[in-house]
Design a protein around this motif. Structure first.
Motif, PDB file in Angstrom:
ATOM      1  N   THR A 354       0.781  -1.327  -0.016  1.00 45.98           N
ATOM      2  CA  THR A 354      -0.019  -0.017   0.086  1.00 45.98           C
ATOM      3  C   THR A 354       0.649   1.194   0.072  1.00 45.98           C
ATOM      4  N   LEU A 355       0.720   2.150  -1.162  1.00 43.99           N
ATOM      5  CA  LEU A 355       1.818   3.271  -1.290  1.00 43.99           C
ATOM      6  C   LEU A 355       0.829   4.540  -1.488  1.00 43.99           C
ATOM      7  N   LYS A 356       1.137   5.558  -1.177  1.00 44.59           N
ATOM      8  CA  LYS A 356       1.057   6.783  -1.522  1.00 44.59           C
ATOM      9  C   LYS A 356       2.031   7.518  -2.405  1.00 44.59           C
ATOM     10  N   LEU A 357       1.837   7.513  -3.758  1.00 42.69           N
ATOM     11  CA  LEU A 357       2.809   7.985  -4.666  1.00 42.69           C
ATOM     12  C   LEU A 357       2.754   9.525  -5.059  1.00 42.69           C
ATOM     13  N   SER A 358       3.656  10.334  -5.085  1.00 38.14           N
ATOM     14  CA  SER A 358       3.610  11.408  -5.548  1.00 38.14           C
ATOM     15  C   SER A 358       4.876  12.160  -5.944  1.00 38.14           C
ATOM     16  N   SER A 359       5.155  13.112  -6.870  1.00 39.00           N
ATOM     17  CA  SER A 359       6.282  13.798  -7.412  1.00 39.00           C
ATOM     18  C   SER A 359       5.945  15.100  -7.624  1.00 39.00           C
ATOM     19  N   ASN A 360       7.275  15.816  -7.408  1.00 42.98           N
ATOM     20  CA  ASN A 360       7.183  17.170  -8.000  1.00 42.98           C
ATOM     21  C   ASN A 360       8.022  17.200  -9.228  1.00 42.98           C
ATOM     22  N   LYS A 361       8.348  16.254  -9.852  1.00 41.04           N
ATOM     23  CA  LYS A 361       9.128  16.177 -11.108  1.00 41.04           C
ATOM     24  C   LYS A 361       8.673  15.820 -12.083  1.00 41.04           C
ATOM     25  N   ILE A 362       7.550  14.834 -12.224  1.00 39.25           N
ATOM     26  CA  ILE A 362       6.760  14.444 -13.131  1.00 39.25           C
ATOM     27  C   ILE A 362       5.291  14.207 -12.817  1.00 39.25           C
ATOM     28  N   SER A 363       4.631  14.303 -14.147  1.00 41.07           N
ATOM     29  CA  SER A 363       2.955  14.162 -13.717  1.00 41.07           C
ATOM     30  C   SER A 363       2.646  12.667 -13.680  1.00 41.07           C
ATOM     31  N   LEU A 364       2.128  12.219 -12.618  1.00 38.75           N
ATOM     32  CA  LEU A 364       1.800  10.719 -12.358  1.00 38.75           C
ATOM     33  C   LEU A 364       0.694  10.386 -13.514  1.00 38.75           C
ATOM     34  N   PRO A 365       0.751   9.338 -14.056  1.00 42.06           N
ATOM     35  CA  PRO A 365      -0.207   9.005 -15.130  1.00 42.06           C
ATOM     36  C   PRO A 365      -1.781   8.661 -14.409  1.00 42.06           C
ATOM     37  N   GLN A 366      -2.793   8.888 -15.092  1.00 47.54           N
ATOM     38  CA  GLN A 366      -4.175   8.445 -14.572  1.00 47.54           C
ATOM     39  C   GLN A 366      -4.514   7.203 -14.491  1.00 47.54           C
ATOM     40  N   THR A 367      -4.175   6.426 -15.580  1.00 46.52           N
ATOM     41  CA  THR A 367      -4.532   4.940 -15.578  1.00 46.52           C
ATOM     42  C   THR A 367      -3.061   4.279 -16.246  1.00 46.52           C
ATOM     43  N   PRO A 368      -2.092   4.033 -15.477  1.00 45.73           N
ATOM     44  CA  PRO A 368      -0.989   3.465 -15.998  1.00 45.73           C
ATOM     45  C   PRO A 368      -1.149   1.958 -16.199  1.00 45.73           C
ATOM     46  N   ASN A 369      -0.053   1.341 -17.148  1.00 46.69           N
ATOM     47  CA  ASN A 369       0.195  -0.145 -17.219  1.00 46.69           C
ATOM     48  C   ASN A 369       1.259  -0.307 -16.304  1.00 46.69           C
ATOM     49  N   ILE A 370       1.295  -1.513 -15.546  1.00 44.47           N
ATOM     50  CA  ILE A 370       2.237  -1.737 -14.680  1.00 44.47           C
ATOM     51  C   ILE A 370       2.924  -3.178 -14.692  1.00 44.47           C
ATOM     52  N   VAL A 371       4.300  -3.340 -14.436  1.00 44.65           N
ATOM     53  CA  VAL A 371       4.950  -4.681 -14.247  1.00 44.65           C
ATOM     54  C   VAL A 371       5.671  -4.470 -12.923  1.00 44.65           C
TER      55      VAL A 371
END
Length: 759
Positions: A354-371
């Motif tokens: 369980t994570l809460k991701l954030s970044s001030n360098k990139i815009s996190l995607p709305q619906t990404p694909n993951i591996v």
């Protein structure tokens, strides 16, 4: 007159003398001819007798040897008692000579199997036959048997031998004349008989399993992997890949489900490529400049259409050519470290991250694909339960299935990118049981009541679908949904449920025992501890309304069974990272064709190996006499001039035991019914003698490793006998390093055994 008579008599006498002399000479010659003919007949008869001795002695050894071996195997498998008082070869020697053995005393089937086909009986019949021909054997049968030189041994893994010689025997005619004196065979050399053990029952299994399991000795098409050829084919080359291992089927056709092999690059569209000539500038995994032993060779001459294969790419871990970035198609990642503080190793354990991701360098995607990959760029099974973006912050819940040693940590990397290939994982590869009803049906479920439960989009805790109870017409009716599940270890059952209004009652039963009810109209989660067994899980809905409506129903969603334990497991994470820019460098790469090995596993075939248990050791249920049997085999092979490139053939045998329904349903059933001394253990060698000693006896654990392409790796493409998605970690197959080196080679063991450290 007298003179004339005298003259006449004299004349007659003169005439008679030559005639009498002639008659006398004829009679003498005839007598000599008769005696010569008689002697020739005697010589011919004695010659036939001796020749009969040679050929029939060998035939008698063959018949009695085969019957003795079958009798010994039948004794062990029927009585479930190993041969202990004597070595197995000495027991067979007794059976060959006399048809009895102290070891087998009281065994009721012995006489039926031997049928008096012994060397002792053969001597009796031979003596009678020669007597009919006018000959006598000077020595007694007892004297001949006591002086006979006979040796029984293992010649190679699939053959036993009987070596015998009668050192001295004297045959006389009725007049006492010696017609033969010497050895049998008359050449003075011993005679050999060879007995093939293939297709005979392996005597090791019934005594170890209490008669519940048996197996016949059938050789793999690569019977002597340490000598005549390995059951895996390998090509070397230079490679490029975004992961260390690629699994799939080899094909000469281009397709996203296949590993293409050929001489030149055929165009895009394959899962991966193995080429004699080509460039590494491809996004797909590729191996070029293929060779065997340093000699260039076309993959067409080594690999076969439709065979199961594994591509291995070395030097892809952190600090090497890939600089630790495993998924080149993904631009972002977050590293997570999972710590297991407990004293117990977690094996194939389901961990929620369980994570809460954030970044001030990139815009996190709305619906990404993951591996997800581990630190060695090996793909990890996962399933994304939640990815919710608010502003530039993401709430992420992702499940992984991994193993973590006691008191240690493991770092995984979660790669994500909206432009990457679509991938959100598969919960069926994570959990012991998973049901979210997202396929829109209730296949596999059973029902009770006036109407069946259905999959619905009316309400859902996760995804779009849940299970909804059937419509009732009165408060006396009940609508139930149930099925049977089996768990192999301590587990936890979890599910979500609710009712549509507070007049409804939804009940949960475990093995028809009521565990809980709910009248809550909001989704609630329930969990229950399960021990290894089979369970009927059941939900039933009824209502207190006299005239219920169609909307009076209950809902169940997200049913999960996961392994229990893992108390104190913690997860920490890094900041979100972006993929660095760097030039692509080639890696050492190999293409393995595993099809022959997989087929031998599936068909429960045997390999002849130096360190395996020979047929005699399997009769004894012990490895103690291996060196003695091997020394005798080597000596006999030298005497017969048998070798392979100046190397002795092995005498040991090994097959493998895989308690999985796809490989061995009978063995799988023994474990499912709890008929083993111990439950399945991660890492216990599957070599038959180690497996039987540990699970059916009181033997120690023999450590083994999962093998890529057999019991390790995940695929989304067809592979061997499996349809996608495939998680090979569900196959309980483990190779100890000694057996792996014997069958696969040291190089292949290093490449294909997960977690094995090469020496």
């Amino acid at each position: 007159m007298r003179r004339r008579g005298f003259v006449l008599n004299s004349a007659v006498l003169v005439l008679l003398i030559p005639m009498l002399l002639l008659l006398a000479t004829y009679e003498d010659v005839s007598s000599q001819i008769f005696r010569a003919q008689n002697e020739r007949v005697l010589v011919e008869r004695s010659f036939r007798g001796v020749a009969y001795f040679d050929s029939d002695f060998q035939r008698a050894l063959e018949i009695s040897g085969k019957r003795a071996l079958i009798a010994a195997i039948d004794y062990v498998t029927a009585t479930e008692e190993f041969i202990k008082q004597k070595m197995a070869n000495e027991t067979l020697k007794d059976l060959i000579l006399f048809g009895t053995s102290e070891e087998l005393s009281g065994y009721e089937n012995l006489e039926k199997i031997m049928q008096n086909q012994t060397i002792e009986r053969w001597l009796i019949l031979t003596r009678e036959y020669l007597l009919e021909q006018g000959f006598l054997i000077e020595q007694s049968n007892e004297e001949i048997l006591n002086n006979m030189r006979i040796t029984v041994g293992v010649l190679d893994s699939f053959t036993i031998f009987v070596k015998a010689k009668i050192p001295n025997i004297t045959v006389r005619d009725f007049n006492g004349k010696i017609v033969y004196s010497g050895s049998i065979p008359k050449s003075g050399n011993p005679t050999y008989v060879f007995i093939d053990i293939r297709n005979l029952e392996d005597p090791l299994f019934p005594p170890m399993t209490g008669g519940r399991y048996s197996r016949s000795i059938r050789a793999c098409v690569y019977p002597y992997p340490e000598l005549t050829g390995r059951p895996v084919k390998v090509l070397e080359g230079k490679g490029s890949s975004d992961r260390s291992y690629v699994l799939g089927e080899f094909s000469r056709s281009i397709g996203e489900d296949y590993i293409y092999f050929g001489d030149f690059y055929p165009g895009d569209g394959a899962l991966a490529y193995v080429l004699l000539n080509g460039s590494l500038e491809l996004s797909a995994p590729i191996i070029v400049n293929t060779s065997v032993g340093g000699i260039p060779i076309s993959p067409i001459n080594v690999l076969d259409e439709g065979d199961a294969g594994v591509l291995v790419f070395r030097n892809l871990s952190a600090g090497s050519e890939r600089k630790g970035w495993c998924a080149l198609s993904y631009n972002y990642r977050v590293n997570v470290t999972i710590t297991n503080p407990s004293p117990t190793t977690l094996t194939n354990f389901q961990v929620p991250i369980t994570l809460k991701l954030s970044s001030n360098k990139i815009s996190l995607p709305q619906t990404p694909n993951i591996v997800v990959y581990d630190g060695d760029c090996n793909p990890i099974n996962f399933w994304v339960e939640k990815w919710e973006k608010t502003g530039n912050t993401v709430d992420l819940i992702i499940w992984v299935r991994t193993s973590i040693s006691a008191g240690s940590s493991k770092t995984l990397s979660i790669y994500f990118d909206s432009s990457a290939p679509i991938e959100w994982g598969d919960p069926n590869l994570i959990f012991e049981f998973y049901e979210d009803f997202e396929d829109g049906n209730l296949d596999g479920w059973e029902f009770a009541g006036p109407t069946n439960w259905t999959a619905t989009t009316d309400d859902a805790r996760s995804g779009s679908y849940s299970a909804k109870s059937g419509v009732l017409s009165s408060k006396r009716e009940t609508s139930c949904m149930y099925r049977t599940v089996t768990v192999s270890g301590d587990s936890e059952l979890s599910f979500w449920w609710k009712v549509n209004n507070n007049k409804g009652i939804l009940s949960f039963y475990l093995n028809n025992t009521l565990k809980d009810t709910t009248t809550n109209t909001n989704w609630q989660n329930k969990t229950y501890e399960l021990s290894p067994s089979s369970y009927v899980i059941k939900w039933c809905f009824n209502t207190t309304k006299r005239n219920p409506k169609d909307s009076d129903v209950g809902y169940v969603d997200l049913i999960i069974i996961r392994k229990a334990g893992g108390s104190g497991v913690s997860v920490t994470s890094s900041e979100v990272e972006s993929k660095p820019e760097y030039p692509l460098q080639p890696s050492v790469a190999k293409a393995y064709d595993l099809q022959p090995f997989l087929e031998c596993l599936l068909e429960q075939r045997y390999f002849g190996v130096y360190n395996g248990w020979s047929i005699f050791e399997r009769l004894e249920g012990s490895y103690d006499n291996h060196e003695k049997y091997e020394e005798l085999a080597n000596k006999t092979q030298d005497e017969l001039g048998i070798s392979y490139e100046d190397k002795h053939y092995p005498i040991g045998l090994v097959s493998f035991m895989i308690p999985h329904d796809s490989f061995d349903s009978k063995l799988y059933t023994l474990f499912a019914l709890g008929l083993t001394a111990r439950p399945l253990k991660e890492g216990q060698s599957s070599a038959d003698y180690y497996f039987l000693q540990y699970y059916f006896g009181n033997g120690n654990e023999t450590n083994g490793y999962r093998m890529w392409g057999v019991s390790y790796g995940t695929l989304d493409v067809p592979y061997f006998i499996f349809n996608p998605p495939v998680d090979l970690s569900f196959i309980p197959f483990f190779l100890d390093n000694q057996t792996a080196i014997s069958i696969l080679s040291n190089e292949a063991a290093c490449d294909l055994l997960e977690g094995y450290t090469c020496s």
